[in-house]
Scaffold this motif. Structure first.
Motif, PDB file in Angstrom:
ATOM      1  N   UNK A  34       0.909  -1.137  -0.083  1.00  0.00           N
ATOM      2  CA  UNK A  34       0.043  -0.080  -0.192  1.00  0.00           C
ATOM      3  C   UNK A  34       0.750   1.280   0.252  1.00  0.00           C
ATOM      4  N   UNK A  35       1.950   1.224   0.683  1.00  0.00           N
ATOM      5  CA  UNK A  35       2.975   2.309   0.814  1.00  0.00           C
ATOM      6  C   UNK A  35       3.247   2.746  -0.649  1.00  0.00           C
ATOM      7  N   UNK A  36       3.982   1.686  -1.503  1.00  0.00           N
ATOM      8  CA  UNK A  36       4.096   2.126  -2.851  1.00  0.00           C
ATOM      9  C   UNK A  36       3.068   2.660  -3.723  1.00  0.00           C
ATOM     10  N   UNK A  37       2.003   1.835  -3.510  1.00  0.00           N
ATOM     11  CA  UNK A  37       0.757   2.137  -4.292  1.00  0.00           C
ATOM     12  C   UNK A  37       0.196   3.401  -4.093  1.00  0.00           C
ATOM     13  N   UNK A  38      -0.089   3.727  -2.885  1.00  0.00           N
ATOM     14  CA  UNK A  38      -0.758   5.168  -2.630  1.00  0.00           C
ATOM     15  C   UNK A  38      -0.101   6.119  -2.383  1.00  0.00           C
ATOM     16  N   UNK A  39       1.048   5.923  -1.610  1.00  0.00           N
ATOM     17  CA  UNK A  39       2.210   6.862  -1.530  1.00  0.00           C
ATOM     18  C   UNK A  39       1.587   7.732  -0.015  1.00  0.00           C
ATOM     19  N   UNK A  40       2.828   8.220   0.565  1.00  0.00           N
ATOM     20  CA  UNK A  40       2.597   8.968   1.807  1.00  0.00           C
ATOM     21  C   UNK A  40       1.637  10.068   1.700  1.00  0.00           C
ATOM     22  N   UNK A  41       0.574  10.046   2.621  1.00  0.00           N
ATOM     23  CA  UNK A  41      -0.474  11.101   2.350  1.00  0.00           C
ATOM     24  C   UNK A  41      -1.339  11.060   1.031  1.00  0.00           C
ATOM     25  N   UNK A  42      -1.082   9.924   0.460  1.00  0.00           N
ATOM     26  CA  UNK A  42      -1.876   9.857  -0.885  1.00  0.00           C
ATOM     27  C   UNK A  42      -3.316   9.416  -0.511  1.00  0.00           C
ATOM     28  N   UNK A  43      -4.010   9.226  -1.521  1.00  0.00           N
ATOM     29  CA  UNK A  43      -5.486   8.842  -1.630  1.00  0.00           C
ATOM     30  C   UNK A  43      -5.761   7.828  -2.695  1.00  0.00           C
ATOM     31  N   UNK A  44      -6.900   7.323  -2.568  1.00  0.00           N
ATOM     32  CA  UNK A  44      -7.373   6.392  -3.381  1.00  0.00           C
ATOM     33  C   UNK A  44      -7.684   7.062  -4.729  1.00  0.00           C
ATOM     34  N   UNK A  45      -8.191   8.413  -4.664  1.00  0.00           N
ATOM     35  CA  UNK A  45      -8.658   9.100  -5.847  1.00  0.00           C
ATOM     36  C   UNK A  45      -7.277   9.599  -6.623  1.00  0.00           C
TER      37      UNK A  45
END
Length: 808
Positions: free
Chosen positions: A232-243
């Motif tokens: 999830x870290x790599x896919x979403x990114x720090x402070x990222x979101x599903x959008x």
């Protein structure tokens, strides 16, 4: 007969409409007032999906064995299983459902069907389609994805899946703990990711939380994978979101698996489309039993090979559609009211079987457990379709009864843990619903079958029932009324009788009906007759009826209950809950009230309890919490049982009015409960789905009077289905055959019903040329007049029945 074909766009609202054949609800925009969902289950594996794409998947038990993560938030509805589409020419990001990207579209359409959901979107240069469904018999979810190029130039896309593994009990609110036990693995040969967990949150012989999750989760695609990830870290990114997931948006994947990530699953493929070309991609998601921890890929491979290809996926979808279409066609009713036909012939059956019996979940409430009384009541949907399924569940319930006769309030499949209860009605639904089954099949041999108890020993099914009855007969007050304990049917009356002094009037009526029916079974029909016990039950029934009319009647209507200190509930002397619905409807339904009182009760509930959406459970609502009544007083006024329209009880109002022959009143209340009509009238007020019943609708004391909630997961759908056929249509199973006693609006010239009964199929036409509501002039079976109004059982075959009404 097929009454489904009609112009169902007449039931349109600003958010959608039914398909022409009624088998789909078509949503034309994603911003419905609340999530409008589809609960899909093959009996074991299931998924729930909203019109925006939110939802989750599970196997067997939605809360103990959830496959994918989901957090309940009906406002944001932003947790689910996603498919992202990145336009590699423009680097713009889209999703195949509205969530999570919420890209601007030219056209958006969602089709919720029986066993499947389809998302369709059109953008300026391409169109997408995403079909989700569960395989007919296997624990596999199949996604059929289509991307079409609408331009005269070649276009390149990257399609990427994303969801987070849950693997066990849900919600996993302490994610930082639970993620420590998940292991993911990428299988290049299968284009797949698998996941296991070394912890399952269930008790074991070696303590709590000390066992493996005994399954393998897997996710695969039928195209070459160009990027994959489980981080999830790599896919979403720090402070990222599903959008705007960082990794997916950039097309960058860490290719990481193992035991040290916050476990997700993502498979990316590249798609090149020539001008006007279309490509179909298949993804699968599944959960299988884990038999050999060292052979993970070997175990998942057969399921991927079977379902992760286009031909099989299309055939499997048609198999699912055929199953549901055949099932709903087993029984039908055709009336002059198209919305009633649509609801009864298709959606009530689907709601009960897929939602309440198989999935046991909804967006508002996730359960997964079997409620002793809850699913047992809903089993009545099977009576005219496949009664064997009902007796199977009755026997399952009997196995969750203690030797002394008490039962579990609910229990969990998979672990068999349950909650022993001082609720005083649960155990009585076993004999009540078994009687319903016996009336349907006319075969009493099941009464002699020995069924084990939950704790020790075994007994015949008949004895299971009589033990339940006898438990309640031994819990009476000095006035001869049954004690309410920790609640009767109304769970919220959870403290009315904790000291075992409070009384339940409704429970007395319920027990009275059971005593009368079981006296007849024990004396006349049982293969192991017990005339002495039958005599005792008749005597007790008469005593109980007298006590109810002496102590439960206040001069205007029947009380709801008395508290441990003797305070009345459901009485005009009180400032809150002056009149309670169930005591009035069941007094009519069971004959506890005499003819004069029955009319008085019907007038009372119409005057005091009728609302814009049917009968409220009581009125006025409690506005002050009461430790000696229970949690029902802690709801805000007008919500759920606290003065709201609790649809389960409201359906009994329709039944009571029909029993009295008050057809116009019964049909008016039925129409107020009909979600097809309510969403057409004012969807912004009603907010819930047009195609399934909600559990409750806010009552007059609520700020949001008329707002529906807790859709799908409600016992009301099974009751309303039966009431429409048996009380309105008037085709009622009795020991001697099918009793015909319709109660229809006077302006209905004709009603047609297809009804299977004891091996024969009856095509019944009720003719009403004189504008009447009830009363039988004659019944003809294959042209021959029969005496009375009961059609005797017939040999297997098809029979034409013509019923003519006359003024009684």
């Amino acid at each position: 007969m097929n009454s489904n074909k009609q112009n169902n766009e007449q039931f349109a609202n600003p958010y959608g409409h039914f398909s022409e054949d009624g088998l789909e609800y078509i949503i034309t925009r994603p911003d419905t007032p609340r999530p409008w969902t589809n609960v899909i289950s093959n009996g074991d594996f299931g998924l729930i999906v909203s019109q925006a794409g939110g939802g989750f998947s599970w196997r067997t038990h939605t809360n103990l064995n959830r496959l994918t993560r989901w957090n309940q938030d009906l406002i944001r509805d932003d947790w689910g299983k996603w498919l992202y589409l990145r336009d590699q020419d423009t680097q713009s990001l889209y999703s195949l459902a509205f969530q999570p990207v919420q890209a601007k579209f030219e056209k958006y359409q969602v089709r919720h069907g029986l066993g499947y959901t389809v998302f369709e979107q059109q953008f300026s240069e391409f169109a997408t389609e995403w079909t989700l469904f569960a395989a007919a018999e296997k624990p596999v979810e199949i996604w059929i994805c289509k991307i079409k190029n609408l331009t005269p130039k070649t276009k390149k896309f990257q399609l990427t899946s994303y969801f987070e593994w849950n693997l066990g009990a849900a919600p996993d609110g302490h994610r930082e703990f639970h993620k420590l036990f998940i292991e993911t693995k990428y299988h290049a040969n299968q284009n797949a990711i698998s996941a296991t967990k070394t912890l399952w949150e269930v008790p074991t012989s070696r303590g709590h939380w000390n066992t493996e999750w005994p399954y393998i989760g897997f996710h695969a695609v039928n195209s070459e994978v160009v990027g994959w990830d489980t981080s999830k870290d790599a896919l979403i990114g720090r402070n990222g979101g599903f959008h705007q997931p960082m990794g997916i948006r950039q097309g960058q994947f860490s290719m990481t698996d193992g035991r040290f990530e916050d476990a997700a699953a993502s498979l990316a493929i590249d798609i090149t489309l020539a001008p006007a070309a279309e490509k179909t991609i298949i993804y699968v998601l599944g959960q299988i039993d884990r038999t050999d921890p060292s052979e993970r890929e070997k175990q998942i491979a057969p399921f991927i090979q079977e379902f992760c290809n286009e031909n099989t996926a299309i055939k499997e979808l048609q198999k699912v559609k055929t199953y549901w279409q055949n099932l709903i066609n087993e029984i039908s009713i055709e009336t002059p009211e198209p919305s009633l036909n649509l609801l009864t012939n298709i959606w009530l059956k689907y709601q009960v079987i897929s939602g309440h019996l198989s999935a046991r979940t909804g967006y508002y409430q996730q359960s997964g457990a079997y409620g002793f009384r809850d699913q047992l009541q809903s089993q009545q949907v099977w009576l005219p379709i496949d009664p064997s399924k009902m007796i199977e569940h009755i026997e399952l319930n009997a196995r969750h009864q203690f030797q002394k006769g008490t039962v579990l309030h609910w229990w969990h499949p998979l672990t068999e843990q349950g909650l022993p209860t001082d609720m005083t009605d649960d155990l009585l639904w076993l004999p009540f619903m078994l009687n319903r089954y016996l009336l349907e099949v006319g075969d009493f041999s099941c009464l002699s079958k020995k069924i084990p108890f939950y704790d020790i020993g075994e007994a015949t099914l008949q004895e299971h029932c009589t033990r339940a009855i006898d438990v309640v007969l031994n819990r009476f007050s000095p006035r001869g009324l049954p004690l309410i304990g920790a609640g009767d049917w109304c769970d919220g009356f959870s403290a009315v009788g904790l000291d075992w002094k409070g009384e339940s009037i409704w429970l007395g009526m319920f027990l009275y009906d059971i005593l009368v029916n079981w006296a007849e079974i024990l004396e006349v029909y049982s293969p192991e007759p017990n005339p002495e016990q039958a005599k005792t039950y008749r005597f007790k029934a008469e005593q109980l009826k007298n006590a109810l009319n002496m102590h439960g009647w206040n001069g205007q209507w029947y009380l709801a209950a008395t508290k441990d200190d003797g305070t009345l509930i459901g009485d005009p002397s009180q400032s809150e809950c002056k009149i309670y619905l169930n005591s009035q409807t069941w007094a009519i339904m069971t004959g506890v009230a005499d003819t004069e009182r029955q009319k008085q009760l019907a007038d009372a509930i119409i005057k005091h309890l009728e609302s814009d959406n049917g009968f409220m459970l009581y009125h006025p609502a409690f506005k002050t919490s009461d430790n000696f009544i229970g949690y029902i007083t802690r709801y805000a006024p007008g919500l759920r049982e606290n003065g709201g329209v609790y649809t389960h009880a409201a359906t009994w109002g329709v039944l009571a009015l029909a029993k009295l022959g008050r057809a116009e009143d019964a049909f008016r209340i039925l129409s107020k409960l009909n979600p097809v009509l309510q969403t057409q009238k004012d969807v912004e007020r009603y907010v819930c789905e047009p195609y399934v019943l909600p559990g409750n609708i806010d009552g007059k004391d609520s700020k949001y009077y008329g707002r529906a909630g807790w859709s799908w997961y409600t016992g009301s759908a099974g009751w309303l289905f039966s009431i429409i056929h048996e009380a309105i249509g008037g085709v009622q199973p009795v020991h001697d055959g099918l009793k015909i006693d319709p109660c229809i609006p006077a302006d209905w010239p004709q009603v047609k019903i297809k009804r299977k009964f004891r091996g024969a199929t009856f095509h019944i036409t009720i003719e009403n040329p004189d504008g009447l509501s009830r009363g039988i002039q004659e019944i003809r079976l294959n042209g021959q007049m029969i005496p009375g109004n009961i059609i005797p059982p017939q040999e297997p075959g098809d029979y034409q029945v013509v019923v003519k009404l006359e003024r009684s």
